[in-house]
Design a protein around this motif. Structure first.
Motif, mmCIF file in Angstrom:
data_model
loop_
_atom_site.group_PDB
_atom_site.id
_atom_site.type_symbol
_atom_site.label_atom_id
_atom_site.label_comp_id
_atom_site.label_asym_id
_atom_site.label_seq_id
_atom_site.Cartn_x
_atom_site.Cartn_y
_atom_site.Cartn_z
ATOM 1 N N SER A 132 8.409 100.065 41.465
ATOM 2 C CA SER A 132 8.078 98.642 41.420
ATOM 3 C C SER A 132 8.308 98.009 40.050
ATOM 4 C CB SER A 132 6.631 98.422 41.849
ATOM 5 O OG SER A 132 5.748 98.921 40.864
ATOM 6 N N GLY A 133 7.985 98.697 38.986
ATOM 7 C CA GLY A 133 8.193 98.162 37.643
ATOM 8 C C GLY A 133 7.210 97.090 37.226
ATOM 9 N N THR A 134 5.985 97.113 37.746
ATOM 10 C CA THR A 134 5.018 96.073 37.410
ATOM 11 C C THR A 134 4.088 96.445 36.263
ATOM 12 O OG1 THR A 134 3.424 96.919 38.998
ATOM 13 C CG2 THR A 134 4.963 95.231 39.789
ATOM 14 N N LEU A 135 3.967 97.684 35.930
ATOM 15 C CA LEU A 135 3.092 98.266 34.907
ATOM 16 C C LEU A 135 1.639 98.407 35.358
ATOM 17 C CD1 LEU A 135 4.374 96.670 31.591
ATOM 18 C CD2 LEU A 135 4.891 98.910 32.519
ATOM 19 N N TYR A 136 1.224 97.678 36.386
ATOM 20 C CA TYR A 136 -0.163 97.793 36.841
ATOM 21 C C TYR A 136 -0.426 99.166 37.464
ATOM 22 C CZ TYR A 136 -0.609 92.816 35.984
ATOM 23 O OH TYR A 136 -0.631 91.590 35.376
ATOM 24 N N LEU A 137 0.526 99.670 38.226
ATOM 25 C CA LEU A 137 0.333 100.989 38.829
ATOM 26 C C LEU A 137 0.357 102.094 37.771
ATOM 27 C CD1 LEU A 137 2.436 100.583 42.070
ATOM 28 C CD2 LEU A 137 -0.038 100.773 41.883
ATOM 29 N N LEU A 138 1.080 101.870 36.691
ATOM 30 C CA LEU A 138 1.056 102.836 35.583
ATOM 31 C C LEU A 138 -0.337 102.917 34.987
ATOM 32 C CD1 LEU A 138 2.597 104.733 33.669
ATOM 33 C CD2 LEU A 138 3.069 102.743 32.251
ATOM 34 N N VAL A 139 -0.982 101.782 34.829
ATOM 35 C CA VAL A 139 -2.354 101.740 34.304
ATOM 36 C C VAL A 139 -3.295 102.496 35.240
ATOM 37 C CG1 VAL A 139 -4.297 100.190 33.848
ATOM 38 C CG2 VAL A 139 -2.031 99.632 32.984
ATOM 39 N N ILE A 140 -3.145 102.282 36.535
ATOM 40 C CA ILE A 140 -4.002 102.986 37.499
ATOM 41 C C ILE A 140 -3.730 104.487 37.451
ATOM 42 C CG2 ILE A 140 -4.441 103.306 39.970
ATOM 43 C CD1 ILE A 140 -4.032 100.251 40.233
ATOM 44 N N GLY A 141 -2.456 104.861 37.316
ATOM 45 C CA GLY A 141 -2.120 106.278 37.205
ATOM 46 C C GLY A 141 -2.713 106.921 35.965
ATOM 47 N N LEU A 142 -2.665 106.200 34.849
ATOM 48 C CA LEU A 142 -3.250 106.738 33.611
ATOM 49 C C LEU A 142 -4.773 106.815 33.715
ATOM 50 C CD1 LEU A 142 -1.010 104.984 30.941
ATOM 51 C CD2 LEU A 142 -0.938 107.364 31.703
ATOM 52 N N ALA A 143 -5.392 105.845 34.369
ATOM 53 C CA ALA A 143 -6.848 105.891 34.563
ATOM 54 C C ALA A 143 -7.231 107.088 35.441
ATOM 55 C CB ALA A 143 -7.328 104.580 35.182
ATOM 56 N N ALA A 144 -6.451 107.337 36.477
ATOM 57 C CA ALA A 144 -6.725 108.493 37.345
ATOM 58 C C ALA A 144 -6.504 109.801 36.586
ATOM 59 C CB ALA A 144 -5.841 108.438 38.587
ATOM 60 N N ALA A 145 -5.498 109.832 35.706
ATOM 61 C CA ALA A 145 -5.267 111.042 34.905
ATOM 62 C C ALA A 145 -6.433 111.292 33.954
ATOM 63 C CB ALA A 145 -3.950 110.910 34.139
ATOM 64 N N CYS A 146 -6.993 110.229 33.387
ATOM 65 C CA CYS A 146 -8.169 110.401 32.519
ATOM 66 C C CYS A 146 -9.367 110.892 33.323
ATOM 67 C CB CYS A 146 -8.499 109.087 31.822
ATOM 68 S SG CYS A 146 -7.304 108.662 30.550
ATOM 69 N N ALA A 147 -9.522 110.377 34.548
ATOM 70 C CA ALA A 147 -10.601 110.859 35.408
ATOM 71 C C ALA A 147 -10.381 112.332 35.761
ATOM 72 C CB ALA A 147 -10.689 110.012 36.678
ATOM 73 N N ALA A 148 -9.132 112.741 35.940
ATOM 74 C CA ALA A 148 -8.836 114.160 36.189
ATOM 75 C C ALA A 148 -9.228 115.002 34.982
ATOM 76 C CB ALA A 148 -7.353 114.342 36.513
ATOM 77 N N GLY A 149 -9.013 114.471 33.792
ATOM 78 C CA GLY A 149 -9.440 115.181 32.581
ATOM 79 C C GLY A 149 -10.950 115.345 32.527
ATOM 80 N N LEU A 150 -11.676 114.305 32.936
ATOM 81 C CA LEU A 150 -13.136 114.431 32.982
ATOM 82 C C LEU A 150 -13.563 115.447 34.036
ATOM 83 C CD1 LEU A 150 -14.186 110.695 32.581
ATOM 84 C CD2 LEU A 150 -14.463 112.529 30.917
ATOM 85 N N ALA A 151 -12.861 115.468 35.166
ATOM 86 C CA ALA A 151 -13.171 116.451 36.209
ATOM 87 C C ALA A 151 -12.884 117.865 35.725
ATOM 88 C CB ALA A 151 -12.375 116.147 37.476
ATOM 89 N N TRP A 152 -11.851 118.020 34.928
ATOM 90 C CA TRP A 152 -11.501 119.338 34.364
ATOM 91 C C TRP A 152 -12.646 119.892 33.513
ATOM 92 C CZ3 TRP A 152 -7.663 122.821 34.863
ATOM 93 C CH2 TRP A 152 -7.533 123.794 33.881
ATOM 94 N N PHE A 153 -13.325 118.970 32.800
ATOM 95 C CA PHE A 153 -14.446 119.383 31.950
ATOM 96 C C PHE A 153 -15.791 119.288 32.681
ATOM 97 C CE2 PHE A 153 -11.242 118.249 28.702
ATOM 98 C CZ PHE A 153 -11.196 119.474 28.060
ATOM 99 N N ASP A 154 -15.765 119.292 34.004
ATOM 100 C CA ASP A 154 -16.955 119.316 34.859
ATOM 101 C C ASP A 154 -17.929 118.176 34.587
ATOM 102 O OD1 ASP A 154 -16.189 121.555 36.332
ATOM 103 O OD2 ASP A 154 -16.939 122.921 34.782
#
Length: 138
Positions: free
Chosen positions: A19-41
């Motif tokens: 799509s090239g809108t950048l909004y989905l990139l932000v959501i993807g990065l937010a989900a990746a940060c949440a995955a990092g928090l999940a990694w650290f329990d």
């Protein structure tokens, strides 16, 4: 829960590439940060809060700093375009801004494909044009 966040992040980033809108990139990065928090329990509440906060702040930043999606049309008015084809008397297809546009000109104008025209105005998706007259050299 880490796999859920990673799947969301990958899907959002892949969709962003399409799509090239950048909004989905932000959501993807937010989900990746949440995955990092999940990694650290960390707790699910903290993961959800972090993902929501990062997505919101990132979306606001993209909205603030991204250039407008539509360019200023008034800057190009009175510019030059090229006749691509004649559709009917007074109706043309012109090449302008890298694509072809519908255009209207005065009936009786002797225009042919490849001729230059000046853009007078725009009404919806139709450009109002006249034959291009080069400025007089002094």
């Amino acid at each position: 829960m880490i796999y859920f966040w990673l799947i969301v992040a990958v899907l959002a980033i892949v969709c962003e590439m399409l799509s090239g809108t950048l909004y989905l990139l932000v959501i993807g990065l937010a989900a990746a940060c949440a995955a990092g928090l999940a990694w650290f329990d960390q707790s699910l509440v903290l993961q959800l809060f972090a993902a929501a906060l990062l997505a919101l702040l990132g979306g606001l930043l993209v909205r603030k700093y991204r250039s407008p999606a539509r360019a200023d049309m008034a800057a190009d008015l009175h510019g030059k375009a090229e006749v691509a084809s004649i559709v009917a008397p007074g109706r043309l297809r012109v090449r302008w801004r890298g694509t072809e546009w519908e255009a209207e000109c005065a009936i009786g104008s002797a225009l042919a494909p490849g001729d230059a025209v000046s853009i007078l105005s725009q009404q919806g998706n139709v450009l109002q044009v006249v034959a291009f007259v080069p400025p007089q050299q002094q």
